[in-house]
Design an enzyme around this catalytic site. Structure first.
Site, PDB file in Angstrom:
ATOM      1  N   LYS A  27      38.084  44.979  45.159  1.00  0.00           N
ATOM      2  CA  LYS A  27      37.192  45.883  44.417  1.00  0.00           C
ATOM      3  C   LYS A  27      36.140  45.030  43.724  1.00  0.00           C
ATOM      4  O   LYS A  27      36.392  44.427  42.678  1.00  0.00           O
ATOM      5  CB  LYS A  27      38.024  46.654  43.385  1.00  0.00           C
ATOM      6  CG  LYS A  27      37.543  48.024  43.056  1.00  0.00           C
ATOM      7  CD  LYS A  27      36.200  48.108  42.384  1.00  0.00           C
ATOM      8  CE  LYS A  27      36.216  47.734  40.928  1.00  0.00           C
ATOM      9  NZ  LYS A  27      34.844  47.676  40.366  1.00  0.00           N
TER      10      LYS A  27
ATOM     11  N   GLU B   9      42.428  36.010  35.290  1.00  0.00           N
ATOM     12  CA  GLU B   9      41.452  34.974  34.931  1.00  0.00           C
ATOM     13  C   GLU B   9      40.461  35.647  34.007  1.00  0.00           C
ATOM     14  O   GLU B   9      39.619  36.418  34.455  1.00  0.00           O
ATOM     15  CB  GLU B   9      40.732  34.452  36.183  1.00  0.00           C
ATOM     16  CG  GLU B   9      41.638  33.799  37.202  1.00  0.00           C
ATOM     17  CD  GLU B   9      42.064  32.399  36.826  1.00  0.00           C
ATOM     18  OE1 GLU B   9      41.668  31.902  35.746  1.00  0.00           O
ATOM     19  OE2 GLU B   9      42.817  31.799  37.602  1.00  0.00           O
TER      20      GLU B   9
ATOM     21  N   CYS C 298      32.658  31.987  32.851  1.00  0.00           N
ATOM     22  CA  CYS C 298      33.805  31.987  31.947  1.00  0.00           C
ATOM     23  C   CYS C 298      34.114  30.591  31.418  1.00  0.00           C
ATOM     24  O   CYS C 298      34.579  30.438  30.303  1.00  0.00           O
ATOM     25  CB  CYS C 298      35.014  32.544  32.682  1.00  0.00           C
ATOM     26  SG  CYS C 298      35.256  31.738  34.268  1.00  0.00           S
TER      27      CYS C 298
ATOM     28  N   GLU D 247      33.107  35.744  23.088  1.00  0.00           N
ATOM     29  CA  GLU D 247      32.433  35.312  24.314  1.00  0.00           C
ATOM     30  C   GLU D 247      31.110  36.080  24.458  1.00  0.00           C
ATOM     31  O   GLU D 247      31.115  37.304  24.595  1.00  0.00           O
ATOM     32  CB  GLU D 247      33.338  35.600  25.513  1.00  0.00           C
ATOM     33  CG  GLU D 247      32.786  35.016  26.787  1.00  0.00           C
ATOM     34  CD  GLU D 247      33.643  35.352  28.002  1.00  0.00           C
ATOM     35  OE1 GLU D 247      34.140  36.479  28.088  1.00  0.00           O
ATOM     36  OE2 GLU D 247      33.790  34.470  28.861  1.00  0.00           O
TER      37      GLU D 247
HETATM   38  P1  NAD Z   1      34.942  43.459  33.446  1.00  0.00           P
HETATM   39  O1  NAD Z   1      36.268  43.245  32.866  1.00  0.00           O
HETATM   40  O2  NAD Z   1      34.039  44.423  32.791  1.00  0.00           O
HETATM   41  O3  NAD Z   1      35.034  43.913  34.960  1.00  0.00           O
HETATM   42  C1  NAD Z   1      35.737  43.178  35.928  1.00  0.00           C
HETATM   43  C2  NAD Z   1      36.101  44.092  37.074  1.00  0.00           C
HETATM   44  O4  NAD Z   1      37.031  45.065  36.617  1.00  0.00           O
HETATM   45  C3  NAD Z   1      34.935  44.876  37.660  1.00  0.00           C
HETATM   46  O5  NAD Z   1      35.114  44.961  39.065  1.00  0.00           O
HETATM   47  C4  NAD Z   1      35.101  46.243  37.016  1.00  0.00           C
HETATM   48  O6  NAD Z   1      34.518  47.293  37.754  1.00  0.00           O
HETATM   49  C5  NAD Z   1      36.610  46.391  36.997  1.00  0.00           C
HETATM   50  N1  NAD Z   1      37.122  47.319  35.986  1.00  0.00           N
HETATM   51  C6  NAD Z   1      36.498  47.837  34.908  1.00  0.00           C
HETATM   52  N2  NAD Z   1      37.348  48.609  34.188  1.00  0.00           N
HETATM   53  C7  NAD Z   1      38.539  48.580  34.838  1.00  0.00           C
HETATM   54  C8  NAD Z   1      39.830  49.139  34.581  1.00  0.00           C
HETATM   55  N3  NAD Z   1      40.057  49.887  33.492  1.00  0.00           N
HETATM   56  N4  NAD Z   1      40.843  48.864  35.435  1.00  0.00           N
HETATM   57  C9  NAD Z   1      40.639  48.059  36.502  1.00  0.00           C
HETATM   58  N5  NAD Z   1      39.449  47.522  36.807  1.00  0.00           N
HETATM   59  C10 NAD Z   1      38.402  47.761  35.984  1.00  0.00           C
HETATM   60  O7  NAD Z   1      34.321  41.998  33.513  1.00  0.00           O
HETATM   61  P2  NAD Z   1      32.870  41.632  33.953  1.00  0.00           P
HETATM   62  O8  NAD Z   1      31.972  42.082  32.842  1.00  0.00           O
HETATM   63  O9  NAD Z   1      32.609  42.091  35.346  1.00  0.00           O
HETATM   64  O10 NAD Z   1      32.943  40.040  34.002  1.00  0.00           O
HETATM   65  C11 NAD Z   1      32.714  39.272  32.891  1.00  0.00           C
HETATM   66  C12 NAD Z   1      34.016  38.746  32.330  1.00  0.00           C
HETATM   67  O11 NAD Z   1      34.759  38.090  33.356  1.00  0.00           O
HETATM   68  C13 NAD Z   1      33.826  37.708  31.262  1.00  0.00           C
HETATM   69  O12 NAD Z   1      34.698  37.955  30.191  1.00  0.00           O
HETATM   70  C14 NAD Z   1      34.210  36.405  31.955  1.00  0.00           C
HETATM   71  O13 NAD Z   1      34.650  35.400  31.108  1.00  0.00           O
HETATM   72  C15 NAD Z   1      35.253  36.845  32.891  1.00  0.00           C
HETATM   73  N6  NAD Z   1      35.381  35.900  33.997  1.00  0.00           N
HETATM   74  C16 NAD Z   1      36.465  35.088  34.056  1.00  0.00           C
HETATM   75  C17 NAD Z   1      36.586  34.167  35.086  1.00  0.00           C
HETATM   76  C18 NAD Z   1      37.771  33.264  35.187  1.00  0.00           C
HETATM   77  O14 NAD Z   1      38.036  32.767  36.266  1.00  0.00           O
HETATM   78  N7  NAD Z   1      38.503  33.044  34.123  1.00  0.00           N
HETATM   79  C19 NAD Z   1      35.620  34.094  36.062  1.00  0.00           C
HETATM   80  C20 NAD Z   1      34.535  34.945  35.978  1.00  0.00           C
HETATM   81  C21 NAD Z   1      34.436  35.860  34.944  1.00  0.00           C
END
Ligand code: NAD
Length: 482
Positions: A177, A251, A285, A381
């Protein structure tokens, strides 16, 4: 196959005849202009259910293929990715906003994930455990089954590859997804996988927002979940997984400290910390969010990093500037809000902070000095090109500040004294520490967080553990029982 952006993208579920047109579509837009790029199918909970069913149907044949054959197919994916590197990089740069050269690096990293894990396919060995002459005990490593993978928008292609490559090599099938603002590269990757010989149903892609994410993380038919994203969503995913007792790899975010000791090579520290916080417009991240700088070199460090920040060129990612736009409007607003928070909290805005007066979500590299670690801009963050610079007096204080956050993803130490740097690296509470560099490590090295930065490790051989479970088989050889 030449890859060009389609006008409309359907979901990728099972065989061509199993896949059907969506009822609704959403637009993915160019963050540099706000213009729509393409229409993308909005997956419903029913679609997710069909995708999980397709993945389950494809599972027996995929997991029973010989490891050599699975490895060969996955290796072909890497080759195809390299053949289409330019097109994939352009699509990623346009959809995500990142500079083309950074997108090219991501595409090469994506190829490397498939190449690297392909090489492990025939080496997923078990063990034989000595229990005495009357028993033969051995372990086998088996796939979980159907892997559900939820992807964020900052590295849409390479994070998809980071999970899909080991999952497929280990004999799982997958439902992916992507994030709603960056769905295109995962859809093209699925096409490339099919061309490379991945059978229908082995890799499914359901596009859309939270609804398909919720449906996937709570689906009874998912055997293993991989989530990369924010802490609040990670918590929600973990709660869903708890209801079905599904193992989950998380992650999540970071607020990573880069400690600059008085004996550091200052040019080197400024180079790496600016790369660490301004690459991909800070939407990483593992970014170098907090520079903790010894008070004796604090002013000089600020002066030098400000000069470097002001040298960055900004523009649409496809023009390959130093920095592209932030990915989407809501996120842009959130980063701008943090700039207000920092100013209100009493930090000094040294440079940046003002969006560019043009279409798109452009914010120049921004540096705050006089930051106290209790401030929100030091604790939360921001996920944008915003560096906070915090002074410290001695080593113990540096470590205390470094660890005084709820995250523990990465950290770094800059020092010419390797003994000091290693001692400090061991005291930083994080899943990974960089010494005299930033974004160290590669496909081969484990990556993940402590504290609220997550659970489990991706990448490297350790990453395979998220996609394989161990079975113990114990055989009675005692002839007296016959
Ligand atoms: P997000 O949590 O908003 O979304 C991540 C994914 O989850 C998207 O595909 C989104 O559509 C989906 N999603 C949203 N609500 C959901 C729910 N209730 N249940 C299941 N899925 C759902 O994150 P983002 O804004 O897309 O990404 C940014 C964040 O990701 C930052 O906090 C960043 O630090 C983190 N990040 C971490 C890593 C790592 O490897 N540690 C890598 C990249 C990004």
């Amino acid at each position: 196959m030449a890859i060009a952006t389609n006008e409309r993208y359907e979901l990728v579920i099972g065989t061509e005849s199993e896949n059907r047109s969506a009822e609704e579509y959403f637009s993915t837009t160019d963050p540099a202009t706000g213009d729509p790029i393409a229409e993308v199918a909005t997956a419903t909970a029913d679609d997710v259910d069909r995708a999980v069913t397709a993945a389950r149907t494809a599972l027996p044949a995929w997991r029973s293929k010989s490891p050599v054959e699975r490895g060969q197919i996955v290796h072909r994916i890497a080759e195809r990715i390299r053949e289409h590197a330019d097109e994939l990089a352009t699509i990623e740069s346009r959809d995500q906003g990142k500079p083309l050269s950074q997108a090219r690096d991501d595409v090469e990293g994506t190829a490397r994930y498939f190449e690297y894990y392909a090489g492990t396919a025939d080496k997923l060995e078990g063990e034989s455990i000595p229990l005495g002459e009357d028993t033969l005990d051995l372990t086998t490593r088996e796939p979980y089954g159907v892997s559900g993978q939820i992807i964020p928008w900052n590295f849409p292609l390479s994070i998809t590859a980071r999970g899909v490559a080991p999952a497929l090599v280990a004999g799982n099938t997958a439902v992916v997804k992507p994030a709603p603002t960056t769905p295109l590269s995962a859809l093209h990757l699925a096409e490339i996988c099919a061309e490379a010989g991945v059978p229908d149903g082995v890799l499914n892609v359901v596009t859309g927002g939270a609804e398909p994410g919720v449906a996937l993380s709570s689906h009874e038919g998912i055997d293993q979940l991989t989530f990369t994203g924010s802490v609040p969503t990670g918590e929600a995913v973990m709660r869903s997984a708890a209801e079905t007792i599904t193992p989950v790899t998380l992650e999540l975010g970071g607020k990573n400290p880069a400690i600059v000791m008085p004996d550091a090579d200052l040019d080197e520290a400024v180079f790496w910390i600016s790369a660490g916080i301004f690459t991909n417009a800070g939407q990483i991240c593992s970014a170098a969010d907090r520079a903790l700088v010894h008070e004796s070199i604090y002013d000089e460090f600020v002066e030098r990093i400000v000069a470097r920040a002001e040298s960055y060129t900004l523009g649409p990612g496809t023009d390959d500037p130093d920095m592209g736009p932030l990915n989407h409007a809501e996120h842009f607003d959130s980063v701008l809000e943090y700039i207000d928070v920092g100013t209100t909290e009493g930090a000094t805005l040294e440079t940046g902070g003002e969006p560019l007066d043009r279409d798109g979500h452009f914010l120049p590299p921004t540096v705050f000095s006089d930051v106290d670690n209790d401030m929100r801009i030091a604790q939360e963050e921001i996920f944008g090109p915003v560096l906070t610079v915090i002074p410290f007096a001695d080593r113990d204080e540096a470590i205390a500040i470094a660890n005084d956050v709820e995250f523990g993803l990465t950290g770094g130490v800059f020092s010419r004294d390797i003994k000091q740097a290693l001692t400090m690296a061991r005291r930083i509470d994080a899943g990974g520490v960089y010494v005299n560099e930033w974004f160290g490590g590669s496909t081969e090295t484990p990556f993940g967080g402590t504290k609220k930065s997550g659970i489990g490790r991706e990448k490297g051989l350790e990453g395979l553990d998220s996609y394989l479970q161990t079975k113990n088989i114990s055989v009675n050889l005692d002839e007296r029982n016959d």
